[in-house]
Design a protein around this motif. Structure first.
Motif, mmCIF file in Angstrom:
data_model
loop_
_atom_site.group_PDB
_atom_site.id
_atom_site.type_symbol
_atom_site.label_atom_id
_atom_site.label_comp_id
_atom_site.label_asym_id
_atom_site.label_seq_id
_atom_site.Cartn_x
_atom_site.Cartn_y
_atom_site.Cartn_z
ATOM 1 N N SER A 145 41.760 21.440 25.904
ATOM 2 C CA SER A 145 40.574 20.798 26.672
ATOM 3 C C SER A 145 39.807 21.810 26.858
ATOM 4 O O SER A 145 39.980 22.970 26.934
ATOM 5 C CB SER A 145 41.383 20.077 27.956
ATOM 6 N N LEU A 169 39.870 19.302 13.456
ATOM 7 C CA LEU A 169 40.608 18.776 14.227
ATOM 8 C C LEU A 169 40.997 17.413 14.065
ATOM 9 O O LEU A 169 41.665 16.730 14.426
ATOM 10 C CB LEU A 169 39.625 18.485 15.653
ATOM 11 N N THR A 174 45.390 12.574 16.469
ATOM 12 C CA THR A 174 44.273 12.656 17.256
ATOM 13 C C THR A 174 43.398 11.331 17.429
ATOM 14 O O THR A 174 42.993 11.013 16.396
ATOM 15 C CB THR A 174 43.399 14.007 16.803
ATOM 16 N N ILE A 176 39.412 10.689 17.856
ATOM 17 C CA ILE A 176 38.271 11.256 18.064
ATOM 18 C C ILE A 176 37.235 10.386 18.075
ATOM 19 O O ILE A 176 37.190 9.682 17.433
ATOM 20 C CB ILE A 176 37.937 12.304 16.787
ATOM 21 N N ASN A 216 41.035 12.088 22.538
ATOM 22 C CA ASN A 216 41.416 13.629 22.575
ATOM 23 C C ASN A 216 40.335 14.350 22.656
ATOM 24 O O ASN A 216 40.485 15.446 23.045
ATOM 25 C CB ASN A 216 42.550 13.787 21.402
ATOM 26 N N ILE A 217 39.578 13.972 21.712
ATOM 27 C CA ILE A 217 38.361 14.955 21.385
ATOM 28 C C ILE A 217 36.932 13.925 21.414
ATOM 29 O O ILE A 217 36.961 12.979 20.816
ATOM 30 C CB ILE A 217 38.455 15.401 19.983
ATOM 31 N N SER A 236 35.873 17.234 30.107
ATOM 32 C CA SER A 236 36.660 18.441 29.775
ATOM 33 C C SER A 236 37.674 18.771 30.811
ATOM 34 O O SER A 236 38.796 19.252 30.697
ATOM 35 C CB SER A 236 35.730 19.833 29.534
ATOM 36 N N HIS A 240 40.144 16.577 28.242
ATOM 37 C CA HIS A 240 39.661 16.317 26.756
ATOM 38 C C HIS A 240 38.832 17.659 26.195
ATOM 39 O O HIS A 240 38.361 18.377 27.020
ATOM 40 C CB HIS A 240 38.506 15.126 26.829
ATOM 41 N N LEU A 241 39.085 17.717 24.759
ATOM 42 C CA LEU A 241 38.146 18.662 24.464
ATOM 43 C C LEU A 241 36.716 18.043 23.758
ATOM 44 O O LEU A 241 36.799 17.090 22.975
ATOM 45 C CB LEU A 241 38.864 19.098 22.950
#
Length: 585
Positions: A145, A169, A174, A176, A216-217, A236, A240-241
């Motif tokens: 994150s 990524l 994941t 996205i 997740n992203i 973030s 979360h990234l």
């Protein structure tokens, strides 16, 4: 200049030919500029605009109308700006383009941007990151994150870098989601959302909905306002990234920009993981580039910034495979990884800008844009003139270099243009006070190259005037000025560690001598010892060790206990001998 036959060739084919020519020559943009008596077509190759063709004024309207038609624009509207897109196959090539039309006093100006995200698909390792910066990028992407920001001016490759990160990524486990305006490239396995402010689908509105989609992203195309920045920071912090872009000059300016956008310093310190600032410089053609001696200003620049003495750099020549000696572009990076120490400084309201700058750049952990650019000049990727044009040179650094060269502002100030000094081309000799390493022709006498800065296996050069740069045996070393100092420091550290080890050995030897002088204590005369281990019969008060007739203990176990009780007591062999003497006949 290319001439098109508008009399015999249909407008449809001419538009296709213009676009195909631009794509084949790696152009990023096609400009259709209306003039008073003609339409000028210019194409941007490797960042520079070049005249391509002149269209007679009578064909201008038909040409622009054709472009608007294939870009799904309103061909009857000529008073307002319009945006569109062209996606299709032209001349056997799949092309993705963005089109913008702007009304001017001479007619409609049209710009076609040709999108090429092949580098983004190739991966992060193909973007020209130095080994040190590449490790930082890998470290950023491994954090679950936080916010990773890619900064730079328009057209500096920010989208390519962010798409490369998404490719790295993009895994099966994941989720996205991206919010973009516009969506520049479709990525398989990624949920991409198009912003449409006309119906209220803004960055902020899309982000609020995305947070309920279990991502997740998250990729935010651009941080444009305070609301978007606030939502990104909160996302973030909640695990979360977040990847995004922002228009700033360098890493430190990005921190200041986010503070100006209303992000609290403590939240900024908690959320930001890293910042990547970048520029694009034209790449030299490997076929025709050649070495030339450095100017005095260049030598002092390398000495001041990289602590290296550089006698030669590459310059463009031009051949049939390049454009004026250049072919493609390379990215120049400044990568800032936010350490715990930097987080504390960012969160501290008392820390001033200059103090934060000293921590970011003074410790040597962050390679500046200028340092990375000069390294790429040394490695033959680009020219000194290119990085001087693309990277901002600090005024204090400029003045320091002039002072090194023996010039001060009072000596060069003049109202006459003839007295102005061209610092970029001024030549001269080195001053002795720089104390730089002399480069010898004998390769065996050269110091070892620092592998952390230069890939020795790939870039080994030796100064040999009898060989040409194209010769495969042509080698050349780029040496660190402080290499000798580094070697001496390593030897001093080795000697210091040896002295510490000798002192420890001497101390251990003295301890053993003192122990050998101690009087041996008979453990069996110590009633406390015998009582502690239960070795005395409480009824008869008889020593059960020495009188084995009433022994209730295992022989070996007792010996182990006695041996472990005291380091200075008798050995196991002494115990055995004593017990043998007292055994009944």
């Amino acid at each position: 200049m290319v001439e098109y036959d508008f009399v015999k060739v249909p407008i449809v084919d001419i538009v296709n030919q213009i676009i195909l020519y631009a794509a084949q020559h790696r152009a990023s943009d096609i400009h259709f500029d209306p003039l008073e008596d003609a339409l000028m077509i210019r194409i941007r190759i490797d960042g520079s605009l070049h005249n391509h063709s002149v269209v007679p004024k009578i064909y201008e309207r038909n040409l622009i109308t054709r472009i608007k038609l294939v870009a799904s624009m309103n061909i009857t509207e000529t008073r307002l700006p319009q945006d569109g897109a062209i996606k299709g196959r032209i001349g056997g090539r799949d092309l993705d383009m963005r089109v913008s039309v702007l009304p001017t006093n001479e007619g409609e100006k049209c710009v076609i941007r040709i999108l090429d995200f092949q580098k983004g698909l190739d991966g992060i390792d193909e973007l020209g990151f130095s080994p040190k910066n590449y490790k930082k990028i890998q470290k950023m992407l491994s954090v679950p994150s936080g916010i990773i920001l890619v900064t730079g001016a328009t057209g500096t490759g920010k989208s390519t870098t962010t798409y490369s990160m998404l490719q790295a990524l993009n895994k099966e486990d994941t989720n996205i989601i991206t919010v973009e305006d516009p969506i520049e490239m479709n990525i398989e396995g990624v949920n991409q959302v198009q912003v449409n402010s006309e119906i209220g689908m803004t960055f902020a509105a899309a982000l609020r909905s995305i947070l309920r989609q279990d991502p997740n992203i998250i990729l935010i195309g651009e941080m444009r306002d305070e609301e978007t920045a606030q939502i990104a920071v909160r996302a973030s912090i909640t695990g979360h990234l977040v990847l995004s872009t922002i228009h700033t000059n360098n890493a430190l300016a990005t921190i200041e920009r986010l503070i100006d956008m209303g992000v609290q310093r403590y939240m900024l310190a908690t959320s930001v993981t890293g910042i990547v600032s970048q520029r694009l410089a034209r790449t030299l053609c490997n076929k025709c580039k050649r070495l030339r001696p450095t100017t005095k200003y260049e030598r002092y620049m390398f000495a001041r910034v990289l602590h290296k003495k550089v006698k030669e750099v590459y310059e463009p020549v031009g051949c049939d495979e390049c454009h004026q000696g250049f072919k493609g572009r390379i990215a120049i990076h400044e990568v800032l990884y936010i350490s715990e120490h930097l987080r504390d400084l960012i969160a501290d309201e008392r820390i001033e800008k200059e103090e934060l700058r000293a921590e970011v750049y003074g410790a040597g952990e962050t390679v500046t844009l200028l340092q990375d650019a000069l390294e790429k000049v040394l490695l033959g990727y680009t020219t000194f003139q290119e990085i001087y044009r693309e990277v901002d040179i600090d005024v204090d650094l400029e003045n320091a270099i002039k002072a090194d060269m023996g010039y001060v502002d009072e000596e060069i100030e003049s109202d006459s243009e003839e007295d102005e000094i061209d610092w970029n081309n001024f030549d001269g000799v080195f001053d002795d006070e720089l104390d730089l390493i002399d480069i010898s022709d004998d390769e065996d006498t050269l110091p070892t190259v620092d592998n952390s800065i230069i890939d020795v296996d790939q870039f080994r050069y030796a100064f040999n005037k009898n060989l040409q740069p194209s010769d495969p045996e042509f080698l050349k070393f780029f040496l660190l000025e402080d290499n000798k100092i580094m070697v001496e420091d390593v030897e001093k550290e080795r000697q210091r560690l040896l002295e510490i080890e000798r002192a420890k050995e001497e101390e251990r030897r003295k301890e053993l001598e003192e122990m050998s002088k101690l009087e041996v204590i008979d453990a069996f005369d110590n009633s406390t010892l015998l009582s502690d281990f239960g070795l005395v019969d409480p009824d008869t008060n008889q020593n059960n060790v020495l009188n084995l007739k009433n022994n209730k203990f295992d022989y070996g176990e007792i010996l182990d206990l006695i041996d472990a009780y005291s380091d200075i007591g008798p050995s196991i062999q002494d115990v055995v001998n004593d017990m043998d003497k007292n055994l009944p006949a």
